[in-house]
Design an enzyme around this catalytic site. Sequence first.
Site, PDB file in Angstrom:
ATOM      1  N   ASP A  50       0.841  -1.206   0.000  1.00  0.00           N
ATOM      2  CA  ASP A  50       0.000   0.000   0.000  1.00  0.00           C
ATOM      3  C   ASP A  50       0.872   1.251   0.000  1.00  0.00           C
ATOM      4  OD1 ASP A  50      -3.082  -0.815   1.004  1.00  0.00           O
ATOM      5  OD2 ASP A  50      -1.545  -2.176   1.741  1.00  0.00           O
ATOM      6  N   THR A 123      -6.863  -4.749   0.664  1.00  0.00           N
ATOM      7  CA  THR A 123      -5.663  -5.072   1.444  1.00  0.00           C
ATOM      8  C   THR A 123      -5.853  -6.342   2.261  1.00  0.00           C
ATOM      9  OG1 THR A 123      -5.011  -2.746   1.571  1.00  0.00           O
ATOM     10  CG2 THR A 123      -4.051  -4.230   3.200  1.00  0.00           C
TER      11      THR A 123
END
Length: 311
Positions: A50, A123
């Site tokens: 990320d 995620t």
Amino acid sequence: MSTSPSLIVKLLASSVSVANRAGKIVRDVMSKGELGIVEKGKDDYQTEADRSAQKCIIASLSAQYPKINIIGEEDNTDNDVDFPSDWIVTDADREVLLLNCPDNLKSVQEEEIVVWVDPLDGTAEYTQGFLEHVTVLIGISVNEKPIAGVIHQPYYKSIVDGEKKMGRTIWGFQDVGVGGFTLAPPPDSLIITTTRSHSNPLVEKALQVMDASQILRVGGAGYKVLQLLEGKASVYVFASPGCKKWDTCGPEAVLSAAGGKLTDIVGNFYKYSATESKPNKMGVLAAVSEDLHKYALSKIPQELKEALAKK
């Protein structure tokens, strides 16, 4: 005499190229096996993928378009920290550069543009091995509306000229269309796509009233919209405030360019100016056509809409 592409066309072409690079970063982090997981909140995680993918996207776009406003999900990422020079992408997708810009967007200036970035949508799925659910999302908005977007799938597998290829990038552009894939018709029966990790009684009630033949529970707003575009689902329903603007700006732009519609659960469009609150407090309702969206909206009971409005 050929004219140079408009700002919006160039920005979309740049976004396609940088999304490809961000996708490679996502794969590289996974292959190294050191995910660097940080818990930002309840059921809300961040990984090294990320952070690194966002640095790549913001640094690349900022270098070329310094006056645009870029809002990324990972707001605690230090973009000034040194990182590999090849994370700065300056090339642009050649096919996108050939697109004709709609007249109403030809004179748009950098200061009028807000770019919403989710460097790794899904995620939780990324950390759990559901890699096909993972996407990189870039949404371009002007006058509060998403007018262009990119959905990149880092783990999409295909065969190109006899060779295996990893990753694909889909784009959409207002009044122009979509690219990077072939749009499929919706399934014959009503199939709902919804969250696999953020369910609650309100979400479940919204699903029950649809009388769907099948409910798909998957991760990531980007992946859910892809299911609509690929004919694997009819409607995307999420009666919860769990989504954010960076989750929906890019996918909404692509879906809209394909003839679909994405709104909140009561049928209102979200606004994507830089001053808007980031959470999509009224959930998400999306479909690949206006008719399917209208049908799904008609099935949501008023009491359910009011209950969500109180949250």
